[in-house]
Each structure stands twice: as structure tokens, then as C-alpha cells.
Design an enzyme around this catalytic site. Structure first.
Site, short mmCIF file in Angstrom:
data_model
loop_
_atom_site.label_atom_id
_atom_site.label_comp_id
_atom_site.label_asym_id
_atom_site.label_seq_id
_atom_site.Cartn_x
_atom_site.Cartn_y
_atom_site.Cartn_z
CE LYS A 13 30.18 25.74 61.60
NZ LYS A 13 29.71 26.59 62.69
CG ASP A 138 32.89 28.30 60.06
OD1 ASP A 138 33.81 28.50 60.87
OD2 ASP A 138 31.69 28.35 60.36
C1 CDM Z 1 31.09 31.49 64.34
C2 CDM Z 1 31.59 30.43 63.39
O1 CDM Z 1 30.51 29.81 62.69
C3 CDM Z 1 32.28 29.35 64.20
O2 CDM Z 1 32.44 28.20 63.44
C4 CDM Z 1 32.53 30.99 62.38
O3 CDM Z 1 33.66 31.56 62.97
C5 CDM Z 1 31.87 31.93 61.40
O4 CDM Z 1 32.42 31.62 60.18
P1 CDM Z 1 31.83 32.11 58.79
O5 CDM Z 1 30.33 32.01 58.79
O6 CDM Z 1 32.60 31.40 57.72
O7 CDM Z 1 32.18 33.61 58.91
P2 CDM Z 1 32.57 34.65 57.80
O8 CDM Z 1 31.65 34.54 56.64
O9 CDM Z 1 34.05 34.58 57.58
O10 CDM Z 1 32.26 35.98 58.62
C6 CDM Z 1 30.97 36.49 58.83
C7 CDM Z 1 31.08 37.66 59.78
O11 CDM Z 1 31.27 37.17 61.12
C8 CDM Z 1 32.23 37.93 61.82
N1 CDM Z 1 33.31 37.04 62.26
C9 CDM Z 1 33.47 35.81 61.73
C10 CDM Z 1 34.46 34.95 62.17
C11 CDM Z 1 35.32 35.41 63.19
N2 CDM Z 1 36.29 34.64 63.65
N3 CDM Z 1 35.16 36.64 63.71
C12 CDM Z 1 34.17 37.47 63.26
O12 CDM Z 1 34.04 38.58 63.75
C13 CDM Z 1 32.68 39.03 60.90
O13 CDM Z 1 31.89 40.14 61.21
C14 CDM Z 1 32.27 38.55 59.52
O14 CDM Z 1 31.92 39.62 58.69
N1 ATP Z 2 25.58 28.11 49.09
C1 ATP Z 2 25.11 28.79 50.13
N2 ATP Z 2 24.46 28.16 51.13
C2 ATP Z 2 24.00 28.84 52.18
N3 ATP Z 2 24.12 30.16 52.35
C3 ATP Z 2 24.77 30.85 51.41
C4 ATP Z 2 25.29 30.19 50.27
N4 ATP Z 2 25.87 31.12 49.52
C5 ATP Z 2 25.72 32.30 50.15
N5 ATP Z 2 25.06 32.15 51.30
C6 ATP Z 2 24.75 33.24 52.26
O1 ATP Z 2 25.48 32.99 53.47
C7 ATP Z 2 24.68 33.19 54.63
C8 ATP Z 2 25.16 32.27 55.75
O2 ATP Z 2 24.84 30.98 55.39
P1 ATP Z 2 25.27 29.67 56.15
O3 ATP Z 2 24.27 28.64 55.81
O4 ATP Z 2 26.69 29.33 55.89
O5 ATP Z 2 25.10 30.14 57.65
P2 ATP Z 2 25.57 29.49 58.93
O6 ATP Z 2 25.19 28.04 58.96
O7 ATP Z 2 25.12 30.36 60.05
O8 ATP Z 2 27.15 29.54 58.81
P3 ATP Z 2 28.28 29.60 59.88
O9 ATP Z 2 28.11 28.52 60.86
O10 ATP Z 2 29.47 29.38 58.99
O11 ATP Z 2 28.19 30.98 60.48
C9 ATP Z 2 23.25 32.88 54.14
O12 ATP Z 2 22.30 33.57 54.90
C10 ATP Z 2 23.28 33.33 52.69
O13 ATP Z 2 22.92 34.69 52.58
#
Ligand code: CDM
Ligand code: ATP
Length: 283
Positions: A13, A138
Site C-alpha cells: 500500500k 494497517d
Molecule cells: C503509519 C502507518 O503505516 C500509516 O499507514 C500506520 O498507521 C502504521 O500501522 P502499523 O505498521 O500497522 O502499526 P502498528 O503495528 O499498529 O503500530 C506500530 C507502532 O506505531 C505507533 N502507531 C501506529 C499507528 C498509529 N495510528 N499510531 C501510532 O502511534 C505505535 O507506537 C505502535 O506501537
Molecule cells: N510477515 C512479515 N513481513 C514483514 N515484516 C514482519 C512480518 N512479520 C513481522 N514483521 C515485523 O514487522 C516489522 C514491520 O514490517 P512491515 O514490513 O509491515 O513495515 P512497514 O512496511 O513499515 O509497515 P507499515 O507501513 O505498516 O508501518 C518488520 O520490521 C518485522 O520486524
């Protein structure tokens, strides 16, 4: 007899804009963002087992088996549905981790939808999205599979249909921790809520960008480079940077200028996730 296999896409996304409105008591942030999918992502293969065991056969650097969002999603669904079946899982991982393109969340959603299908649970999307939210903010949008204007922590979704350009996505070789960016004292958390729909033009900024660019020179460089050709934006909390182009040829032309130190990929934006298109074709 070997169990039949099902292979499903797990798309990336982009956040086309991202405004931070405030911080809740639990530390999570209130956002307004627009999600759009890319026709680009991982592929996950599933084969049902009848002994209840859940096993991911592909190893991930730095992610232990039981912490993987794929395994966590499968286990939660199994527990909550009371299903006695298990699953063997393999993934072809191409999405960068910590890239802001939602790889982990997408993998979790593909697992929920794939197992709902293979285990014949008959859960609707509402129920899968509620479970998905317990795995990550997400996950629900990937469960729903339609481009969306998101509010709350990202879970209140209104379907939208923005243009579907070709994107060049640059992938700086750094993994950005979402939690680290959201806890930075310099992050601005006071954007005014947008109340008009559709979101008026001129609101495409990402409030995380100044903090991410300050901390990560590689992201800064990617933004500068792409900014020579089109409006360069940050997705989520980075590290990936993207820009839209009217045709694949134009995106390819800029992509051809990339060097080994900064790679990227070209993909079409899509308002209906390729996972949902594939699942639809199975029905
Ligand atoms: C920034 C975005 O990628 C935008 O799409 C998302 O809101 C993040 O979504 P995500 O990776 O699924 O996040 P999560 O795994 O739920 O949260 C990771 C960490 O990001 C912070 N977090 C996330 C989402 C949100 N709305 N507020 C936050 O403060 C929190 O500290 C949390 O511990
Ligand atoms: N199946 C998986 N694929 C990717 N990362 C994973 C998975 N399972 C656990 N993780 C953990 O989640 C962390 C975040 O991964 P992800 O690839 O979703 O990051 P991101 O693209 O920055 O996500 P977002 O946009 O939701 O913040 C990774 O650094 C890893 O430690």
C-alpha cells in the site's frame, strides 16, 4: 496424498497523504490518511493440514517464527474460530520490511482471508477486520481491499477512488521503525481534521516526512532525487518514497536512472487490491 495448494497475492500500500491530528492516551496517534494499493507484492502459498499445526516454512531475517505476522494471524484465527485444521505456509517475500508499504500488515490480511477461504470458516470482512486490527493498525484496509480514507488509528475506513497512476517507488536501504517515528518529540501532531469529502487537493502532505528526513539521510536523498521528476512523497513512516507518472513508460524512464545504491520498482496504483481480485476469481 498432498494437500492442494493455494497461492495468493499480498500487495503493498501507499499512503497518498498522512495527517496526524493528535495522540490518544494509549500512545497511538489519531490520523487521517488515504490508502491506495499497488499491483505489486509478496505471494503466499497455503496448504491445509489436518493436524492443527501452523507452520511457516520460509525463514525471515530477524523475525522469529512465532512473531511473524503471518503466524500470529493464523494462530489468532484458529483460536477464535475453534478450527481444528492447521496450515503449511510459504512466502515469496519481495516487499522491503520497515518500508512503510505495509508488507507485514498485508501478509497478515492475506493469511486471514486465505485461511477463511481454505478452512471454510465463513467469516465476513467485518469480523476479519476486527481481528486484523489487533495485529496492526494497517491490517483492516488490506482485509477490506478497497482504497480508503482512513481515520482513527487507521481503522475507520471510507472507500475512495483516487486516480490510479503508475508509481515509481524508491526503496532506500534503511528500515524505519514506525514506533520510533511516532515517539519522536519533534513530530507535529496538531493537523486540523479535514471535514470535507472528497479530500480537497493540496492536502497531500505526510506529517511524518520532516522527522523521517531528518533522521535518515538516505530517505532525504531519495526525496531529492525523485523530486527532480515529479512530486516526491513519503509513504507511512518510510523508508519508501514514491511519485506518480501518467504512464508506465514515463515511470520506467526515471527508474532506469537508478543506481545500485538506490533501487526501486515501478507499479500501477490500484483501488481494488489484487488479493481481492484473485479471491473474486476463485468464487
Ligand atoms: C503509519 C502507518 O503505516 C500509516 O499507514 C500506520 O498507521 C502504521 O500501522 P502499523 O505498521 O500497522 O502499526 P502498528 O503495528 O499498529 O503500530 C506500530 C507502532 O506505531 C505507533 N502507531 C501506529 C499507528 C498509529 N495510528 N499510531 C501510532 O502511534 C505505535 O507506537 C505502535 O506501537
Ligand atoms: N510477515 C512479515 N513481513 C514483514 N515484516 C514482519 C512480518 N512479520 C513481522 N514483521 C515485523 O514487522 C516489522 C514491520 O514490517 P512491515 O514490513 O509491515 O513495515 P512497514 O512496511 O513499515 O509497515 P507499515 O507501513 O505498516 O508501518 C518488520 O520490521 C518485522 O520486524
Amino acid at each position: 496424498m498432498t494437500a492442494p495448494r493455494l497461492t495468493l497475492p499480498s500487495p503493498a500500500k501507499l499512503n497518498l497523504m498522512l495527517h496526524i491530528l493528535g495522540r490518544r492516551e494509549d500512545g497511538y496517534h489519531e490520523l487521517q490518511t488515504i490508502f491506495q494499493f499497488l499491483d505489486y507484492g509478496d505471494e503466499i502459498t497455503f496448504a491445509v493440514r489436518d493436524d492443527g499445526v501452523i507452520r511457516l516454512h520460509t525463514e525471515f531475517d530477524g523475525v522469529p517464527h512465532d512473531s511473524n505476522l503471518i503466524v500470529r494471524a493464523a494462530k489468532k484465527l484458529q483460536e477464535q474460530s475453534g478450527c481444528s485444521l492447521g496450515i503449511d505456509i510459504w512466502i515469496e517475500k519481495i516487499l522491503p520490511m520497515g518500508g512503510g508499504i505495509g508488507g507485514g500488515s498485508s501478509n497478515a490480511a492475506t493469511t486471514l482471508l486465505g485461511l477463511n477461504h481454505l478452512w471454510q470458516l465463513g467469516w465476513n470482512e467485518d469480523r476479519l477486520a476486527v481481528l486484523g486490527l489487533t495485529l496492526g493498525a494497517d491490517v483492516p484496509v488490506f482485509v477490506r481491499g478497497h482504497a480508503a480514507f482512513a481515520e482513527g488509528v487507521g481503522e475507520k475506513l471510507t472507500p475512495v477512488d483516487p486516480e490510479e497512476p503508475w508509481y515509481l517507488v524508491l526503496v532506500p536501504q534503511v528500515s524505519v521503525s514506525t514506533a520510533e517515528i511516532f515517539s519522536d518529540p519533534l513530530l507535529t501532531r496538531n493537523s486540523s481534521p479535514i471535514k470535507v469529502r472528497p479530500v480537497p487537493k493540496g492536502n497531500s502532505r505526510n506529517d511524518c516526512l520532516p522527522v523521517v528526513a531528518r533522521r535518515y539521510p538516505d530517505v532525504r536523498n531519495a526525496l531529492n532525487l525523485l523530486g527532480n521528476f515529479t512530486e516526491a512523497k513519503l509513504t507511512g513512516t518510510g523508508s519508501c518514497v514514491f511519485g506518480g507518472f501518467p504512464s508506465k513508460a514515463e515511470a520506467d524512464k526515471v527508474s532506469a536512472l537508478l543506481t545500485e545504491t538506490l533501487t526501486g520498482f515501478v507499479a500501477k496504483g490500484s483501488n481494488v487490491s489484487m488479493l481481492h481480485r484473485k479471491l473474486q476469481s476463485l468464487l
